[in-house]
Design a protein around this motif. Sequence first.
Motif, PDB file in Angstrom:
ATOM      1  N   SER A 166      24.991 -85.448 129.210  1.00  0.00           N
ATOM      2  CA  SER A 166      24.132 -84.421 129.795  1.00  0.00           C
ATOM      3  C   SER A 166      24.866 -83.676 130.908  1.00  0.00           C
ATOM      4  CB  SER A 166      22.871 -85.066 130.370  1.00  0.00           C
ATOM      5  OG  SER A 166      23.173 -85.772 131.568  1.00  0.00           O
ATOM      6  N   PRO A 167      24.489 -82.427 131.146  1.00  0.00           N
ATOM      7  CA  PRO A 167      25.104 -81.681 132.251  1.00  0.00           C
ATOM      8  C   PRO A 167      24.956 -82.397 133.594  1.00  0.00           C
ATOM      9  CG  PRO A 167      23.885 -80.195 130.825  1.00  0.00           C
ATOM     10  CD  PRO A 167      23.557 -81.576 130.364  1.00  0.00           C
ATOM     11  N   GLU A 168      23.815 -83.043 133.812  1.00  0.00           N
ATOM     12  CA  GLU A 168      23.607 -83.760 135.075  1.00  0.00           C
ATOM     13  C   GLU A 168      24.584 -84.926 135.205  1.00  0.00           C
ATOM     14  OE1 GLU A 168      20.149 -86.066 137.671  1.00  0.00           O
ATOM     15  OE2 GLU A 168      19.770 -85.528 135.577  1.00  0.00           O
ATOM     16  N   PHE A 169      24.756 -85.696 134.126  1.00  0.00           N
ATOM     17  CA  PHE A 169      25.708 -86.806 134.158  1.00  0.00           C
ATOM     18  C   PHE A 169      27.102 -86.304 134.474  1.00  0.00           C
ATOM     19  CE2 PHE A 169      29.058 -89.240 132.142  1.00  0.00           C
ATOM     20  CZ  PHE A 169      28.816 -90.527 132.612  1.00  0.00           C
ATOM     21  N   LEU A 170      27.520 -85.235 133.803  1.00  0.00           N
ATOM     22  CA  LEU A 170      28.872 -84.720 134.002  1.00  0.00           C
ATOM     23  C   LEU A 170      29.068 -84.226 135.435  1.00  0.00           C
ATOM     24  CD1 LEU A 170      29.455 -82.813 130.640  1.00  0.00           C
ATOM     25  CD2 LEU A 170      30.330 -85.063 131.302  1.00  0.00           C
ATOM     26  N   ALA A 171      28.047 -83.595 135.995  1.00  0.00           N
ATOM     27  CA  ALA A 171      28.164 -83.108 137.368  1.00  0.00           C
ATOM     28  C   ALA A 171      28.319 -84.265 138.346  1.00  0.00           C
ATOM     29  CB  ALA A 171      26.940 -82.272 137.731  1.00  0.00           C
ATOM     30  N   VAL A 172      27.529 -85.314 138.163  1.00  0.00           N
ATOM     31  CA  VAL A 172      27.626 -86.471 139.054  1.00  0.00           C
ATOM     32  C   VAL A 172      28.947 -87.196 138.832  1.00  0.00           C
ATOM     33  CG1 VAL A 172      26.608 -88.700 139.671  1.00  0.00           C
ATOM     34  CG2 VAL A 172      25.120 -86.740 139.195  1.00  0.00           C
ATOM     35  N   GLN A 173      29.309 -87.398 137.562  1.00  0.00           N
ATOM     36  CA  GLN A 173      30.576 -88.075 137.264  1.00  0.00           C
ATOM     37  C   GLN A 173      31.752 -87.326 137.871  1.00  0.00           C
ATOM     38  OE1 GLN A 173      32.804 -88.996 133.126  1.00  0.00           O
ATOM     39  NE2 GLN A 173      33.004 -86.969 134.021  1.00  0.00           N
ATOM     40  N   ASP A 174      31.773 -86.012 137.702  1.00  0.00           N
ATOM     41  CA  ASP A 174      32.901 -85.224 138.209  1.00  0.00           C
ATOM     42  C   ASP A 174      32.980 -85.313 139.734  1.00  0.00           C
ATOM     43  OD1 ASP A 174      33.201 -84.585 135.579  1.00  0.00           O
ATOM     44  OD2 ASP A 174      32.708 -82.460 135.780  1.00  0.00           O
ATOM     45  N   ARG A 175      31.849 -85.211 140.393  1.00  0.00           N
ATOM     46  CA  ARG A 175      31.834 -85.328 141.854  1.00  0.00           C
ATOM     47  C   ARG A 175      32.324 -86.707 142.295  1.00  0.00           C
ATOM     48  NH1 ARG A 175      26.164 -84.240 143.720  1.00  0.00           N
ATOM     49  NH2 ARG A 175      25.772 -86.387 143.058  1.00  0.00           N
ATOM     50  N   GLY A 230      37.602 -88.761 133.151  1.00  0.00           N
ATOM     51  CA  GLY A 230      36.192 -88.641 132.797  1.00  0.00           C
ATOM     52  C   GLY A 230      35.962 -88.684 131.299  1.00  0.00           C
ATOM     53  N   VAL A 231      34.706 -88.796 130.907  1.00  0.00           N
ATOM     54  CA  VAL A 231      34.378 -88.965 129.494  1.00  0.00           C
ATOM     55  C   VAL A 231      34.731 -87.726 128.672  1.00  0.00           C
ATOM     56  CG1 VAL A 231      32.550 -90.624 130.007  1.00  0.00           C
ATOM     57  CG2 VAL A 231      31.979 -88.186 129.813  1.00  0.00           C
ATOM     58  N   GLN A 232      34.924 -86.590 129.318  1.00  0.00           N
ATOM     59  CA  GLN A 232      35.292 -85.375 128.593  1.00  0.00           C
ATOM     60  C   GLN A 232      36.639 -85.532 127.881  1.00  0.00           C
ATOM     61  OE1 GLN A 232      34.432 -85.628 131.871  1.00  0.00           O
ATOM     62  NE2 GLN A 232      33.731 -83.649 132.692  1.00  0.00           N
ATOM     63  N   LEU A 233      37.521 -86.351 128.435  1.00  0.00           N
ATOM     64  CA  LEU A 233      38.863 -86.474 127.851  1.00  0.00           C
ATOM     65  C   LEU A 233      38.800 -87.137 126.481  1.00  0.00           C
ATOM     66  CD1 LEU A 233      41.883 -86.137 127.925  1.00  0.00           C
ATOM     67  CD2 LEU A 233      42.050 -88.226 129.299  1.00  0.00           C
ATOM     68  N   ARG A 234      38.063 -88.222 126.358  1.00  0.00           N
ATOM     69  CA  ARG A 234      37.963 -88.881 125.045  1.00  0.00           C
ATOM     70  C   ARG A 234      37.326 -87.945 124.030  1.00  0.00           C
ATOM     71  NH1 ARG A 234      36.219 -95.017 124.885  1.00  0.00           N
ATOM     72  NH2 ARG A 234      38.449 -95.202 125.346  1.00  0.00           N
ATOM     73  N   LEU A 235      36.345 -87.175 124.455  1.00  0.00           N
ATOM     74  CA  LEU A 235      35.691 -86.237 123.552  1.00  0.00           C
ATOM     75  C   LEU A 235      36.671 -85.170 123.067  1.00  0.00           C
ATOM     76  CD1 LEU A 235      32.914 -85.504 122.318  1.00  0.00           C
ATOM     77  CD2 LEU A 235      32.521 -84.061 124.320  1.00  0.00           C
ATOM     78  N   GLU A 236      37.502 -84.653 123.977  1.00  0.00           N
ATOM     79  CA  GLU A 236      38.493 -83.653 123.602  1.00  0.00           C
ATOM     80  C   GLU A 236      39.553 -84.241 122.679  1.00  0.00           C
ATOM     81  OE1 GLU A 236      40.875 -80.155 123.411  1.00  0.00           O
ATOM     82  OE2 GLU A 236      38.748 -80.593 123.661  1.00  0.00           O
ATOM     83  N   CYS A 237      40.002 -85.459 122.975  1.00  0.00           N
ATOM     84  CA  CYS A 237      40.991 -86.107 122.109  1.00  0.00           C
ATOM     85  C   CYS A 237      40.416 -86.357 120.716  1.00  0.00           C
ATOM     86  CB  CYS A 237      41.457 -87.422 122.736  1.00  0.00           C
ATOM     87  SG  CYS A 237      42.527 -87.221 124.179  1.00  0.00           S
TER      88      CYS A 237
END
Length: 280
Positions: free
Chosen positions: A55-64, A133-140
């Motif tokens: 979720s956008p909220e999760f990503l915002a908190v994770q990134d911070r 962050g979790v975005q990296l596994r998704l991109e890979c």
Amino acid sequence: MDQHATDLAYLVNYLQEERGMGASAVEPHDDSAWFDRTWRQFRALVNTREPLSASPEFLAVQDRFLQGLIAQAGVTDAETLPPCPADKRLALWRGDITRLAADAIVNAANSGMLGCWIPGHHCIDNAIHTYAGVQLRLECARLMREQGCEEPTGRAKATPAFNLPARMIIHTVGPIANGSPTAAHRAQLAQCYRSCLDAAAQHACRTIAFCCISTGEFGFPQQEAARIAVATVRAWLDEQQARRPTDAPNGETLPARPLRVVFDVFGEANESIYRALLGF
């Protein structure tokens, strides 16, 4: 309440709920023992998480949260590192590559290219995926779907670095030597360095930081791997300088600014090996 603690509790609760785990909700606390324990829990959850959107909220908190941890630990700028006395194009740095601000850092990946799935494992692949962050596994995963097969040894793929201070990550799969490298393993290791350098040049990088490819779980002896790394990088830089001149304003022809290469080591033994090879 410390923001890091509040964010960490939210992230663990989100990840547990995402999996349908019936665990009690995690409440934030200000003590270091709680933080260390909950951080290990968070890391285990993201290390074993499938490459899914969040979720956008999760990503915002994770990134911070991740960017805050990295900033708190301290970031080193690759451009400020002292150059090797014998070759100004090279530098040596002992530290955590996830804290290095460079145009590109190199990740020693496995053939699946999705990071290390062992909770809390101390390999560089695990650390890079955790802090990016979790975005990296998704991109890979997206790249691997497009490719349709496992990543061959010796090639390189570039991704964004997401929450790391680097601009991008260049992933390469090194040879599995298990302590006894063959001529084929040596050639593959050299190709890893060339492929990463080619990728850095294609993305107009000015700095790239190499980890010690294949010397961890893949068992390539450190001394021999370092000799291959330094010789291969120097040869590549020499070739690039020879064939990419730049015209100076006064009409003279000067070599293009070479890519600055940092050899990033984590342990004392590897640091000693590279210091000897680089003439520090």
